[in-house]
Design an enzyme around this catalytic site. Sequence first.
Site, PDB file in Angstrom:
ATOM      1  N   HIS A  93      49.553  -3.012  39.710  1.00 56.40           N
ATOM      2  CA  HIS A  93      48.822  -4.216  40.125  1.00 56.40           C
ATOM      3  C   HIS A  93      48.573  -4.141  41.627  1.00 56.40           C
ATOM      4  O   HIS A  93      49.502  -4.069  42.410  1.00 56.40           O
ATOM      5  CB  HIS A  93      49.618  -5.481  39.771  1.00 56.40           C
ATOM      6  CG  HIS A  93      49.488  -5.861  38.332  1.00 56.40           C
ATOM      7  ND1 HIS A  93      49.430  -7.149  37.901  1.00 56.40           N
ATOM      8  CD2 HIS A  93      49.384  -5.097  37.214  1.00 56.40           C
ATOM      9  CE1 HIS A  93      49.307  -7.177  36.581  1.00 56.40           C
ATOM     10  NE2 HIS A  93      49.275  -5.933  36.143  1.00 56.40           N
TER      11      HIS A  93
ATOM     12  N   TYR B 108      49.295 -17.289  40.292  1.00 55.74           N
ATOM     13  CA  TYR B 108      50.266 -18.300  40.744  1.00 55.74           C
ATOM     14  C   TYR B 108      49.459 -19.551  41.061  1.00 55.74           C
ATOM     15  O   TYR B 108      48.588 -19.517  41.940  1.00 55.74           O
ATOM     16  CB  TYR B 108      50.986 -17.836  42.004  1.00 55.74           C
ATOM     17  CG  TYR B 108      51.991 -16.712  41.775  1.00 55.74           C
ATOM     18  CD1 TYR B 108      53.329 -16.994  41.524  1.00 55.74           C
ATOM     19  CD2 TYR B 108      51.612 -15.376  41.821  1.00 55.74           C
ATOM     20  CE1 TYR B 108      54.267 -15.982  41.333  1.00 55.74           C
ATOM     21  CE2 TYR B 108      52.544 -14.343  41.629  1.00 55.74           C
ATOM     22  CZ  TYR B 108      53.862 -14.661  41.388  1.00 55.74           C
ATOM     23  OH  TYR B 108      54.785 -13.662  41.196  1.00 55.74           O
TER      24      TYR B 108
ATOM     25  N   PRO C  57      62.689 -17.647  40.884  1.00 54.15           N
ATOM     26  CA  PRO C  57      61.859 -16.545  40.377  1.00 54.15           C
ATOM     27  C   PRO C  57      60.479 -16.390  40.999  1.00 54.15           C
ATOM     28  O   PRO C  57      59.821 -15.379  40.776  1.00 54.15           O
ATOM     29  CB  PRO C  57      61.726 -16.862  38.886  1.00 54.15           C
ATOM     30  CG  PRO C  57      61.943 -18.329  38.789  1.00 54.15           C
ATOM     31  CD  PRO C  57      62.902 -18.689  39.878  1.00 54.15           C
TER      32      PRO C  57
ATOM     33  N   LYS D 103      61.737 -11.576  42.873  1.00 51.17           N
ATOM     34  CA  LYS D 103      62.568 -10.736  43.734  1.00 51.17           C
ATOM     35  C   LYS D 103      63.962 -10.437  43.186  1.00 51.17           C
ATOM     36  O   LYS D 103      64.698  -9.632  43.766  1.00 51.17           O
ATOM     37  CB  LYS D 103      62.695 -11.374  45.129  1.00 51.17           C
ATOM     38  CG  LYS D 103      61.410 -11.354  45.920  1.00 51.17           C
ATOM     39  CD  LYS D 103      60.988  -9.939  46.249  1.00 51.17           C
ATOM     40  CE  LYS D 103      59.594  -9.834  46.798  1.00 51.17           C
ATOM     41  NZ  LYS D 103      58.856  -8.670  46.278  1.00 51.17           N
TER      42      LYS D 103
ATOM     43  N   TYR E 187      55.673  -9.450  49.197  1.00 51.30           N
ATOM     44  CA  TYR E 187      55.507  -9.384  47.740  1.00 51.30           C
ATOM     45  C   TYR E 187      55.677  -7.955  47.238  1.00 51.30           C
ATOM     46  O   TYR E 187      56.355  -7.717  46.237  1.00 51.30           O
ATOM     47  CB  TYR E 187      54.142  -9.959  47.316  1.00 51.30           C
ATOM     48  CG  TYR E 187      54.097 -10.282  45.838  1.00 51.30           C
ATOM     49  CD1 TYR E 187      54.313 -11.573  45.374  1.00 51.30           C
ATOM     50  CD2 TYR E 187      53.884  -9.283  44.898  1.00 51.30           C
ATOM     51  CE1 TYR E 187      54.308 -11.862  44.024  1.00 51.30           C
ATOM     52  CE2 TYR E 187      53.881  -9.550  43.541  1.00 51.30           C
ATOM     53  CZ  TYR E 187      54.085 -10.852  43.109  1.00 51.30           C
ATOM     54  OH  TYR E 187      54.093 -11.132  41.758  1.00 51.30           O
TER      55      TYR E 187
HETATM   56  C1  PHB Z   1      57.409 -12.679  34.820  1.00 48.79           C
HETATM   57  O1  PHB Z   1      56.526 -11.907  34.416  1.00 48.79           O
HETATM   58  O2  PHB Z   1      58.317 -13.070  34.079  1.00 48.79           O
HETATM   59  C2  PHB Z   1      57.361 -13.101  36.244  1.00 48.79           C
HETATM   60  C3  PHB Z   1      56.400 -12.582  37.073  1.00 48.79           C
HETATM   61  C4  PHB Z   1      56.335 -12.992  38.387  1.00 48.79           C
HETATM   62  C5  PHB Z   1      57.221 -13.928  38.860  1.00 48.79           C
HETATM   63  C6  PHB Z   1      58.212 -14.444  38.028  1.00 48.79           C
HETATM   64  C7  PHB Z   1      58.279 -14.041  36.710  1.00 48.79           C
HETATM   65  O3  PHB Z   1      57.131 -14.351  40.137  1.00 48.79           O
END
Ligand code: PHB
Length: 389
Positions: A72, A200, A292, A296, A384
Amino acid sequence: MRTQVAIIGGGPSGLLLGQLLARCGIESVVLERQTKAYVLGRIRAGVLERGLVELLREAGCAARLEREGFVHDGVLIAYDNKQFRLDFKELTGEHVTVYGQTEVTTDLYAAREASGGVIHYEVEDVVIEGAEGDAPFVTYRIGGKNHRLDCDFVAGCDGFHGVSRKTIPEAVRTEYEKVYPFGWLGILSETPPVDPELIYACSERGFALCSMRNEALSRYYVQCDVADDLEEWSDQAFWDELRRRIPAAAADALVTGPSIEKSIAPLRSFVCEPMRWGRLFLCGDAAHIVPPTGAKGLNTAASDVHYLYTGLRQFYEEKDAEGLDQYSERALARVWKAERFSWWFTSTMHRFPGQADFDLKMQQAELAFLRSSRDAQAAVATNYVGLPY
Ligand code: PHB
Ligand code: APR
């Protein structure tokens, strides 16, 4: 029984450490409280930084990840009917790899089994003794039988609820904690992801995240009240709420289906200092937790494993304890930066109960600044994709 490194906990931290040590001839025994099926049943984030991918390569566990993982080059951030992309490749020259933590753990188990590494499951009553001296040992029970494992070092990789952290005397240990006033309701569904990249979304109704495991498996989250009753969140209610929080184009494109997993997770920031006490070293969730947002958790566990593994190698191969002596300081320096990023991303993207109008304006200004400033985007993208070890 005797080994060089006793590893408490067979989650990703313990297994990765064990595999890296095995590759350079350092013996370990892994003691895991649960069954393998139980450990593999846990669903966690699936975004891997380059440092973790490199460690998995070094551990000889990256073949499937290289075939099946998805590169990605960016993520989408949505707020207030606006949307922008953080272009990791352009901003940092780096990328992240989307590959589920369950898959990472599966590959690590396969490697441990293939290399004949010892792992004991359903281990009870683990007690770490003598860590402050030169001859630590671990006692435990399996099926009612008592065992003792003598070792040079103990790696406490037993997660937030494990025994390792609590073995460090309270007088020596300082814990820092922030509990957020909301949780994440997550579902896994056998549907194609709504977008090739993660979204997000910060909306009036709260945060939402569109993520994925592969072309046919999606992972979605909505911010919820931690006290919510899971039973009251029907799949339909989840999809309706998700649609209201993500950009209109994504809401229109969203393919829904039955959830194959659904759960509510609390959000917490937590750090224990120090991460070393004598011959006991804490790694991963045993020492720290991040909310989450930004994924990280596993990546921060991986950087601990890196520092501990290099310290142990230096000790055994060069008879030099410098890396072990510096472990806690080095690991914590990076942990706190990951904590800061996860806290910032969480604070910026969620609605807080009773949030003051001023604070809401600050969030909006933060996101507007991020949208308009390449420098701000570069700072976020740098975090990130993962800070260097
Ligand atoms: C997930 O795919 O479970 C996931 C991805 C990004 C995040 C948190 C969880 O920031
Ligand atoms: N004795 C033996 N094993 C234990 C004990 C104990 N007393 N207590 C806990 N364990 C085991 C748990 O069953 C679990 O399998 O330790 C393991 C810890 O694994 P995780 O909680 O997954 O922690 P860690 O390996 O540090 O993984 C890093 O990154 O994405 C985040 O939180 C996520 O699990 C993830 C973490």
